[in-house]
Enzyme design. Structure first.
Site, short mmCIF file in Angstrom:
data_model
loop_
_atom_site.label_atom_id
_atom_site.label_comp_id
_atom_site.label_asym_id
_atom_site.label_seq_id
_atom_site.Cartn_x
_atom_site.Cartn_y
_atom_site.Cartn_z
N GLU A 123 0.85 -1.20 0.00
CA GLU A 123 0.00 0.00 0.00
C GLU A 123 0.88 1.24 0.00
O GLU A 123 1.93 1.26 0.65
CB GLU A 123 -0.83 0.00 1.28
N ASP A 124 0.44 2.28 -0.68
CA ASP A 124 1.20 3.52 -0.68
C ASP A 124 1.10 4.24 0.66
O ASP A 124 2.09 4.61 1.25
CB ASP A 124 0.74 4.43 -1.84
N ASP A 127 -4.01 6.29 5.69
CA ASP A 127 -4.51 7.57 6.20
C ASP A 127 -5.49 7.25 7.32
O ASP A 127 -5.08 6.99 8.46
CB ASP A 127 -5.14 8.31 5.01
N LYS A 155 0.14 7.99 8.14
CA LYS A 155 -0.07 9.29 8.77
C LYS A 155 -0.24 9.07 10.27
O LYS A 155 -0.98 8.18 10.69
CB LYS A 155 -1.30 9.97 8.18
N PHE A 176 -1.96 16.25 3.54
CA PHE A 176 -2.15 15.63 2.24
C PHE A 176 -0.83 15.72 1.47
O PHE A 176 -0.23 16.79 1.37
CB PHE A 176 -3.27 16.32 1.46
N ASP A 183 -1.46 10.67 -5.72
CA ASP A 183 -1.97 11.71 -6.62
C ASP A 183 -2.80 12.75 -5.89
O ASP A 183 -3.31 12.54 -4.79
CB ASP A 183 -2.87 11.08 -7.68
#
Ligand code: IMP
Ligand code: MG
Length: 206
Positions: A123-124, A127, A155, A176, A183
């Site tokens: 996973e990138d 959050d 995060k 963000f 993106d």
């Protein structure tokens, strides 16, 4: 310096690179570089070494969560010195906005059965954790031999569900970020570093 962009302060976070003139304009939307390309590569090298060690002699399947994980998956996989299979799944939890909806849809499912496989989910970013939580539950139901997570970014302090992330790259503040697969409105995924956007970049897209 024609064709070069220097992203400003703080001094030790400066990233300079040769880019075509039209790309330069777009990189001016970056406010701060939080994690440089070199830091990302160093961390992936370490994670790859750990994964190589842990999965020796096992049947490793890397599952990337599209689209964000595609950049990291390519680099991470080349630091894993084992035979590895690949599969991808696409989920959506965001539209063009920057806040999670809490609604996760599977847009593309895995191509292969994972029953009995040693699955490592790539996973990138984690959050709220809602996306990962949903995907893990879904995959667990398919009875893999093992299921672990490798996430480049987490995060700090805002996860809404408890998650066990075995391989973690960086903890970042709850801001963000874009770049390295991440993106904003489908742009910035190709930046080799991770950074924040200037406020005007959010206005540019309406
Ligand atoms: P979560 O469900 O809130 O954990 O959000 C996970 C997904 O939202 C990630 O896989 C990303 O696709 C997207 N996302 C979350 N935070 C960011 C961010 O800071 N930048 C870009 N995409 C993000
Ligand atoms: Mg994602």
């Amino acid at each position: 310096m024609e064709g070069r962009v220097a992203l400003s302060e703080p001094q030790d976070l400066i990233v300079a690179m040769d880019v075509p003139a039209d790309t330069a304009e777009y990189e001016r939307n970056i406010e701060h570089v939080l994690i440089t390309a070199e830091e990302i590569q160093g961390t992936l090298r370490n994670l790859g070494a750990q994964i190589t060690h842990d999965y020796e002699g096992r049947d490793l399947l890397l599952v990337g969560v599209l689209k964000g994980a595609f950049v990291m998956m390519a680099d991470l996989a080349r630091h894993i010195h084992l035979p590895v299979d690949f599969d991808f799944m696409a989920v959506a939890s965001y539209g063009v906005a920057t806040r999670t909806s809490g609604v996760v849809r599977i847009l593309k499912d895995l191509d292969h059965d994972i029953e009995g496989r040693d699955v490592l989910l790539v996973e990138d970013i984690v959050d709220s954790g809602l996306t990962l939580n949903y995907v893990l539950k879904n995959l667990r139901g398919r009875r893999p031999a093992s299921l672990e997570v490798c996430a480049l970014l987490q995060k700090s302090g805002i996860q809404r569900v408890a998650l066990d992330i075995r391989y973690k790259g960086f903890e970042i503040p709850p801001e963000f970020v874009v770049g390295y697969g991440l993106d904003f409105a489908e742009k910035y995924r190709n930046l080799p570093y991770i950074g924040t956007l200037k406020p005007e970049a959010y206005r540019d897209i309406s």
